[in-house]
Enzyme design. Structure first.
Site, PDB file in Angstrom:
ATOM      1  N   ASP A 162      41.127  94.617  55.483  1.00 30.38           N
ATOM      2  CA  ASP A 162      40.354  95.864  55.467  1.00 30.38           C
ATOM      3  C   ASP A 162      38.849  95.593  55.581  1.00 30.38           C
ATOM      4  OD1 ASP A 162      39.966  94.759  52.918  1.00 30.38           O
ATOM      5  OD2 ASP A 162      40.594  96.546  51.809  1.00 30.38           O
ATOM      6  N   TYR A 219      32.800  86.045  57.159  1.00 26.58           N
ATOM      7  CA  TYR A 219      34.272  86.101  57.105  1.00 26.58           C
ATOM      8  C   TYR A 219      34.787  87.324  57.853  1.00 26.58           C
ATOM      9  CZ  TYR A 219      38.860  87.446  55.256  1.00 26.58           C
ATOM     10  OH  TYR A 219      40.169  87.868  55.151  1.00 26.58           O
ATOM     11  N   LYS A 258      36.987  87.691  61.360  1.00 25.43           N
ATOM     12  CA  LYS A 258      38.290  88.350  61.428  1.00 25.43           C
ATOM     13  C   LYS A 258      38.242  89.494  62.454  1.00 25.43           C
ATOM     14  CE  LYS A 258      41.549  87.776  59.281  1.00 25.43           C
ATOM     15  NZ  LYS A 258      42.723  86.875  59.529  1.00 25.43           N
TER      16      LYS A 258
HETATM   17  P1  NAD Z   1      44.409  81.204  52.125  1.00 26.99           P
HETATM   18  O1  NAD Z   1      43.006  80.718  52.268  1.00 26.99           O
HETATM   19  O2  NAD Z   1      45.069  81.157  50.792  1.00 26.99           O
HETATM   20  O3  NAD Z   1      45.346  80.401  53.135  1.00 26.99           O
HETATM   21  C1  NAD Z   1      44.982  80.102  54.451  1.00 26.99           C
HETATM   22  C2  NAD Z   1      45.959  79.055  54.985  1.00 26.99           C
HETATM   23  O4  NAD Z   1      45.589  78.766  56.344  1.00 26.99           O
HETATM   24  C3  NAD Z   1      45.890  77.728  54.222  1.00 26.99           C
HETATM   25  O5  NAD Z   1      47.198  77.263  53.955  1.00 26.99           O
HETATM   26  C4  NAD Z   1      45.162  76.797  55.178  1.00 26.99           C
HETATM   27  O6  NAD Z   1      45.548  75.437  55.037  1.00 26.99           O
HETATM   28  C5  NAD Z   1      45.587  77.371  56.528  1.00 26.99           C
HETATM   29  N1  NAD Z   1      44.639  77.050  57.605  1.00 26.99           N
HETATM   30  C6  NAD Z   1      43.281  77.198  57.570  1.00 26.99           C
HETATM   31  N2  NAD Z   1      42.737  76.782  58.728  1.00 26.99           N
HETATM   32  C7  NAD Z   1      43.773  76.398  59.515  1.00 26.99           C
HETATM   33  C8  NAD Z   1      43.869  75.896  60.836  1.00 26.99           C
HETATM   34  N3  NAD Z   1      42.779  75.704  61.585  1.00 26.99           N
HETATM   35  N4  NAD Z   1      45.093  75.613  61.343  1.00 26.99           N
HETATM   36  C9  NAD Z   1      46.214  75.799  60.588  1.00 26.99           C
HETATM   37  N5  NAD Z   1      46.184  76.252  59.328  1.00 26.99           N
HETATM   38  C10 NAD Z   1      44.989  76.560  58.794  1.00 26.99           C
HETATM   39  O7  NAD Z   1      44.380  82.680  52.707  1.00 26.99           O
HETATM   40  P2  NAD Z   1      45.241  83.956  52.287  1.00 26.99           P
HETATM   41  O8  NAD Z   1      44.541  84.656  51.190  1.00 26.99           O
HETATM   42  O9  NAD Z   1      46.654  83.572  52.138  1.00 26.99           O
HETATM   43  O10 NAD Z   1      45.058  84.844  53.598  1.00 26.99           O
HETATM   44  C11 NAD Z   1      45.988  84.740  54.685  1.00 26.99           C
HETATM   45  C12 NAD Z   1      45.592  85.716  55.777  1.00 26.99           C
HETATM   46  O11 NAD Z   1      45.594  87.047  55.251  1.00 26.99           O
HETATM   47  C13 NAD Z   1      44.185  85.486  56.324  1.00 26.99           C
HETATM   48  O12 NAD Z   1      44.230  85.692  57.714  1.00 26.99           O
HETATM   49  C14 NAD Z   1      43.341  86.548  55.639  1.00 26.99           C
HETATM   50  O13 NAD Z   1      42.253  86.927  56.454  1.00 26.99           O
HETATM   51  C15 NAD Z   1      44.351  87.670  55.507  1.00 26.99           C
HETATM   52  N6  NAD Z   1      44.121  88.603  54.378  1.00 26.99           N
HETATM   53  C16 NAD Z   1      43.928  88.121  53.113  1.00 26.99           C
HETATM   54  C17 NAD Z   1      43.766  89.007  52.056  1.00 26.99           C
HETATM   55  C18 NAD Z   1      43.614  88.524  50.652  1.00 26.99           C
HETATM   56  O14 NAD Z   1      43.430  89.343  49.732  1.00 26.99           O
HETATM   57  N7  NAD Z   1      43.703  87.226  50.375  1.00 26.99           N
HETATM   58  C19 NAD Z   1      43.783  90.390  52.303  1.00 26.99           C
HETATM   59  C20 NAD Z   1      43.971  90.851  53.624  1.00 26.99           C
HETATM   60  C21 NAD Z   1      44.147  89.944  54.646  1.00 26.99           C
END
Ligand code: NAD
Ligand code: TYD
Length: 370
Positions: A139, A164, A168
């Protein structure tokens, strides 16, 4: 039956998604591609390690050749793309990794899927594989709201404010363009803040829980009145499931918890829940003696107001009417049960969070909060 490539599946939401998926669709094959950055952790996938339908590959989404090889080798028909740099504060101190993974990595990934699925499609049995690329977004791409603004809808104009969210937003636009220009079957979901098990302790809720257990201060940026819409992580996985199975190709779907909290109130709520857990268990007092000084007097006394995050977005709120009306989406977990489960999970999984709070994590904490 699907063969799914899950990027970033060793991270917080990706790992929860993998657990959800293999539990629900036990004939599907799940291949996780994850670079195992500081945020990725194989322990998050421990519950599915023995599953014969699960494969883990350590690698970078920027490695187009590797992605193409995985798509061909495993007959991948579906990609669910979580891999990203995800922490706003880190994007402020070091934006390069965000541009690299979130923008260039997504670009490399969609080039690979376009080549395999559109330019040189392979047959599986008698069928041309029907493909889907699902992009997991946030969001935060919509920018910020005042306390009285209406919540973000799918047609709210993008106005990202942090490196960030800008990275995105750029990746969302690339995915959209690959649908319109090349006919890639894409869907995108924009979700609010998640919480739950395996959440890396640099993020607000697990940071507060683990700091209480270490008798450390609970840092509140600015006045603590910023508002986030919190969703239990399994409900995010459920939303993606509905988008994959019922969503219209080329569409964006908002996923949210309808659960807005000011930061200061959520921190106070977590303090209360930890206190309750300690009141009901002598075993916790024995395991976390450091925590007792604050818990036995007033846990909230650990709250410390610190310098605000630069460009800190005031409020996020999701209007998920489209996802509800088209896909029948409603979160299943109430905030009350979700946050209680989460606090209990951290109290019962000390070895998990102790292991991720390694040297590089300590360096980050030192730099960020000194
Ligand atoms: P996180 O940081 O916990 O996990 C990210 C994962 O991506 C990690 O396992 C990391 O090793 C891997 N990664 C990073 N760079 C990489 C690369 N170049 N190649 C392969 N793997 C790679 O993130 P999260 O909180 O689990 O978020 C996951 C997705 O959801 C993201 O795209 C984030 O933008 C989106 N998102 C997160 C939230 C939230 O509240 N955390 C909310 C909405 C959307
Ligand atoms: P965070 O968990 O980093 O998620 P996001 O920035 O993606 O919303 O932060 C949630 C909110 O909590 C955000 O408004 C920033 C605030 N916050 C603090 O007040 N103190 C902290 O130490 C952290 C990490 C976050």
């Amino acid at each position: 039956m699907k063969n799914i490539l899950v990027t970033g599946g060793a991270g917080f939401i990706g790992a929860n998604f993998v657990h959800y998926w293999l539990n629900k669709y036990d004939s599907d094959k799940v291949i996780v591609l994850d670079a195992l950055t500081y945020a990725g952790n194989l322990a998050n996938l421990e519950p599915v390690q023995g599953n014969s339908n699960f494969v883990f590959v350590q690698g970078d989404i920027c490695d187009q050749e590797l992605v193409e090889k995985l798509i061909q080798e495993h007959g991948i028909d579906t990609v669910v793309h979580f891999a990203a740099e995800s922490h706003v504060d880190r994007s402020i101190t070091g934006p390069d990794a965000f541009i690299e993974t979130n923008i260039l990595g997504t670009y490399s990934l969609i080039k690979a899927v376009k080549k395999c699925w559109i330019d040189e499609p392979k047959e599986r049995g008698d069928d041309i594989i029907e493909h889907r690329f699902h992009h997991v977004s946030t969001d935060e791409v919509y920018g910020t709201l005042s306390p009285t603004d209406p919540a973000f809808k799918e047609d709210t104009a993008y106005a990202p404010n942090s490196p960030y969210s800008a990275s995105k937003a750029a990746s969302d636009h690339l995915v959209r363009a690959y649908h319109h220009t090349y006919g890639l079957n894409v869907t995108t979901s924009n979700c609010s803040n998640n919480y739950g098990p395996y959440h890396f302790p640099e993020k607000l809720i697990p940071l507060v829980i683990t700091n209480i257990l270490h008798n450390k201060s609970l840092p509140i940026y600015g006045n603590g009145m910023q508002i986030r819409d919190w969703l239990y992580v399994e409900d995010h996985a459920y939303g993606i499931d509905l988008v994959l199975n019922k969503g219209r190709v080329g569409e964006n779907y908002n996923i949210g918890g309808n659960n807005e909290w000011a930061n200061i109130n959520i921190v106070k709520e977590v303090c209360k829940l930890v206190e309750n857990e300690f009141a009901n268990s002598t075993e916790l007092s024995a395991r976390f003696p450091e925590a007792l000084a604050a818990i036995n007097s007033d846990t909230e006394s650990l709250i410390t107001y610190v310098k605000d995050r630069p460009g800190h977005d005031r409020r996020y709120a999701i209007d998920a009417t489209k996802t509800r009306d088209e896909l029948g989406y409603e979160p299943k977990e109430s905030f009350e049960t979700g946050i209680s489960k989460t606090v209990a999970w951290y109290l019962n999984n000390e070895s998990w969070w102790q292991a991720v709070m390694d040297g590089s994590y300590q360096d980050w904490v030192e730099k960020q909060y000194s």
